[in-house]
Design a protein around this motif. Sequence first.
Motif, PDB file in Angstrom:
ATOM      1  N   UNK A 103     -51.136 -36.709  54.971  1.00 13.13           N
ATOM      2  CA  UNK A 103     -51.247 -37.975  54.231  1.00 13.13           C
ATOM      3  C   UNK A 103     -52.278 -38.842  54.975  1.00 13.13           C
ATOM      4  N   UNK A 104     -53.321 -39.240  54.229  1.00  9.95           N
ATOM      5  CA  UNK A 104     -54.409 -40.009  54.831  1.00  9.95           C
ATOM      6  C   UNK A 104     -54.302 -41.464  54.351  1.00  9.95           C
ATOM      7  N   UNK A 105     -54.011 -42.435  55.256  1.00  4.11           N
ATOM      8  CA  UNK A 105     -53.956 -43.845  54.835  1.00  4.11           C
ATOM      9  C   UNK A 105     -55.370 -44.432  54.676  1.00  4.11           C
ATOM     10  N   UNK A 106     -55.515 -45.391  53.738  1.00  6.17           N
ATOM     11  CA  UNK A 106     -56.798 -46.027  53.497  1.00  6.17           C
ATOM     12  C   UNK A 106     -56.652 -47.545  53.615  1.00  6.17           C
ATOM     13  N   UNK A 107     -57.734 -48.206  54.030  1.00  4.40           N
ATOM     14  CA  UNK A 107     -57.767 -49.664  54.096  1.00  4.40           C
ATOM     15  C   UNK A 107     -57.835 -50.243  52.689  1.00  4.40           C
ATOM     16  N   UNK A 108     -57.536 -51.522  52.584  1.00  2.00           N
ATOM     17  CA  UNK A 108     -57.525 -52.195  51.262  1.00  2.00           C
ATOM     18  C   UNK A 108     -58.906 -52.098  50.636  1.00  2.00           C
ATOM     19  N   UNK A 109     -58.932 -51.671  49.395  1.00  2.00           N
ATOM     20  CA  UNK A 109     -60.129 -51.572  48.565  1.00  2.00           C
ATOM     21  C   UNK A 109     -61.207 -50.676  49.199  1.00  2.00           C
ATOM     22  N   UNK A 110     -60.761 -49.654  50.006  1.00  2.00           N
ATOM     23  CA  UNK A 110     -61.735 -48.784  50.692  1.00  2.00           C
ATOM     24  C   UNK A 110     -61.517 -47.328  50.265  1.00  2.00           C
ATOM     25  N   UNK A 111     -62.657 -46.561  50.264  1.00  3.42           N
ATOM     26  CA  UNK A 111     -62.580 -45.111  50.051  1.00  3.42           C
ATOM     27  C   UNK A 111     -63.261 -44.362  51.203  1.00  3.42           C
ATOM     28  N   UNK A 112     -63.292 -44.992  52.394  1.00  2.00           N
ATOM     29  CA  UNK A 112     -63.952 -44.408  53.550  1.00  2.00           C
ATOM     30  C   UNK A 112     -62.953 -43.625  54.405  1.00  2.00           C
ATOM     31  N   UNK A 113     -63.423 -42.432  54.874  1.00  5.33           N
ATOM     32  CA  UNK A 113     -62.608 -41.627  55.802  1.00  5.33           C
ATOM     33  C   UNK A 113     -62.839 -42.103  57.219  1.00  5.33           C
ATOM     34  N   UNK A 114     -61.769 -42.167  57.983  1.00  5.10           N
ATOM     35  CA  UNK A 114     -61.864 -42.509  59.403  1.00  5.10           C
ATOM     36  C   UNK A 114     -61.830 -41.223  60.226  1.00  5.10           C
ATOM     37  N   UNK A 115     -62.152 -41.352  61.527  1.00  3.68           N
ATOM     38  CA  UNK A 115     -62.081 -40.198  62.405  1.00  3.68           C
ATOM     39  C   UNK A 115     -60.667 -39.654  62.483  1.00  3.68           C
ATOM     40  N   UNK A 116     -59.719 -40.552  62.448  1.00  2.74           N
ATOM     41  CA  UNK A 116     -58.310 -40.111  62.469  1.00  2.74           C
ATOM     42  C   UNK A 116     -57.986 -39.315  61.214  1.00  2.74           C
ATOM     43  N   UNK A 117     -58.531 -39.722  60.059  1.00  3.50           N
ATOM     44  CA  UNK A 117     -58.309 -38.950  58.827  1.00  3.50           C
ATOM     45  C   UNK A 117     -58.890 -37.543  58.946  1.00  3.50           C
ATOM     46  N   UNK A 118     -60.086 -37.433  59.543  1.00  2.00           N
ATOM     47  CA  UNK A 118     -60.741 -36.135  59.698  1.00  2.00           C
ATOM     48  C   UNK A 118     -59.902 -35.212  60.580  1.00  2.00           C
ATOM     49  N   UNK A 119     -59.303 -35.785  61.627  1.00  2.00           N
ATOM     50  CA  UNK A 119     -58.444 -34.980  62.510  1.00  2.00           C
ATOM     51  C   UNK A 119     -57.216 -34.484  61.757  1.00  2.00           C
ATOM     52  N   UNK A 120     -56.674 -35.340  60.897  1.00  2.00           N
ATOM     53  CA  UNK A 120     -55.495 -34.909  60.127  1.00  2.00           C
ATOM     54  C   UNK A 120     -55.843 -33.796  59.137  1.00  2.00           C
ATOM     55  N   UNK A 121     -57.083 -33.745  58.704  1.00  2.00           N
ATOM     56  CA  UNK A 121     -57.494 -32.722  57.743  1.00  2.00           C
ATOM     57  C   UNK A 121     -57.721 -31.348  58.370  1.00  2.00           C
ATOM     58  N   UNK A 122     -57.860 -31.261  59.679  1.00  2.00           N
ATOM     59  CA  UNK A 122     -58.221 -29.985  60.314  1.00  2.00           C
ATOM     60  C   UNK A 122     -57.229 -28.852  60.014  1.00  2.00           C
ATOM     61  N   UNK A 123     -55.910 -29.007  60.193  1.00  2.00           N
ATOM     62  CA  UNK A 123     -54.985 -27.891  59.885  1.00  2.00           C
ATOM     63  C   UNK A 123     -55.049 -27.448  58.421  1.00  2.00           C
ATOM     64  N   UNK A 124     -55.258 -28.424  57.522  1.00  2.00           N
ATOM     65  CA  UNK A 124     -55.336 -28.085  56.104  1.00  2.00           C
ATOM     66  C   UNK A 124     -56.583 -27.250  55.832  1.00  2.00           C
ATOM     67  N   UNK A 125     -57.712 -27.665  56.415  1.00  2.00           N
ATOM     68  CA  UNK A 125     -58.963 -26.938  56.209  1.00  2.00           C
ATOM     69  C   UNK A 125     -58.892 -25.542  56.822  1.00  2.00           C
TER      70      UNK A 125
END
Length: 324
Positions: free
Chosen positions: A213-235
């Motif tokens: 689950x990737x959290x996003x800032x208000x009114x944002x669609x930008x990925x953070x470095x923390x989001x990229x790290x969370x995506x690694x096992x899925x990828x």
Amino acid sequence: MNKVFKVLPLALLISGAVHAATDNPWYVGARVGGTTYDNLDGVIKGQNADKDDWGGGVFLGYNFNSWFALEGGYTYLGQADIGSDGFEVQGIDLLGKFTYEVSDSFDIYGKLGGFVAYADNGEENDDNTNLAGTAGVGIEYFFNNDLSARAEYQYYNQVGKTESPGESDVHFYGLSLVYHWGAPAPVPVVEPEPEAMPEPVPEIVKVEAVGAVLPFAFDSDKLTQRDIERLQPVAQQLVKYPDTQLYVVGHTDSRGSIEYNQKLSEDRAAVVAGYVGNHFGIDESRIVAQGRGELEPVATNDTEEGRAQNRRVEVFVPGFEMEK
């Protein structure tokens, strides 16, 4: 004496022999040779005797196994001539034959049994029937499975009776020709068919689902470095199992219009799907991306903390089973 007595048993035995069952180890033979009489007790009565004559007969046998057979037949032992008369013997043999196989085609054997003897000295009413012991030895050569020849010696002990018509030991030596019915044929060796190897039972491996689950800032669609790290096992799951699919679902909180939030949730899902596809070489056909807007909150939208939980993108690769 009546010579028909000599010929009739021979004819009967040969007639019966030709009907021997070919499916059994029976054999039939005929023999001929010389005979010698000695110890003519009560027969010579002071006269010189011609103790040598010819003899012969026919026999029928059954092999119980490779070393023992039961054999019976008619034997004519000739006569010892005494003056113008003689002492004549014939009868029925019944004996066991014990064989030792020297080679595939050559045997030696011994015989032991009894002889039902009919003795006649030529005088009227002076005949006698008695049981005498008999034993013999010989050699046998097999031309093939069906035909063999023998050379043998057989001893008959005290044939007749001393008081009438007299008794004598008789020695027979001669040759035999033997025909074997149903001589056991070699049993073909049948190689057992190899047992079919059982089909291996495939081992089923269960691969667990992977998600984030990737959290996003208000009114944002930008990925953070923390989001990229969370995506690694899925990828990595997508790379390891090429038949898997990635599901990406974007969400928003309730601030703003429904139409705007729907568009924002779709943009957030597209950003995540694009990053995974570009950075890990995952074909877009394997990625399902969609937005749900503000329709599926996981917390209340009345607090800042709840709204932060609702601004999210859910990514997951479903679990599955496979053969190892």
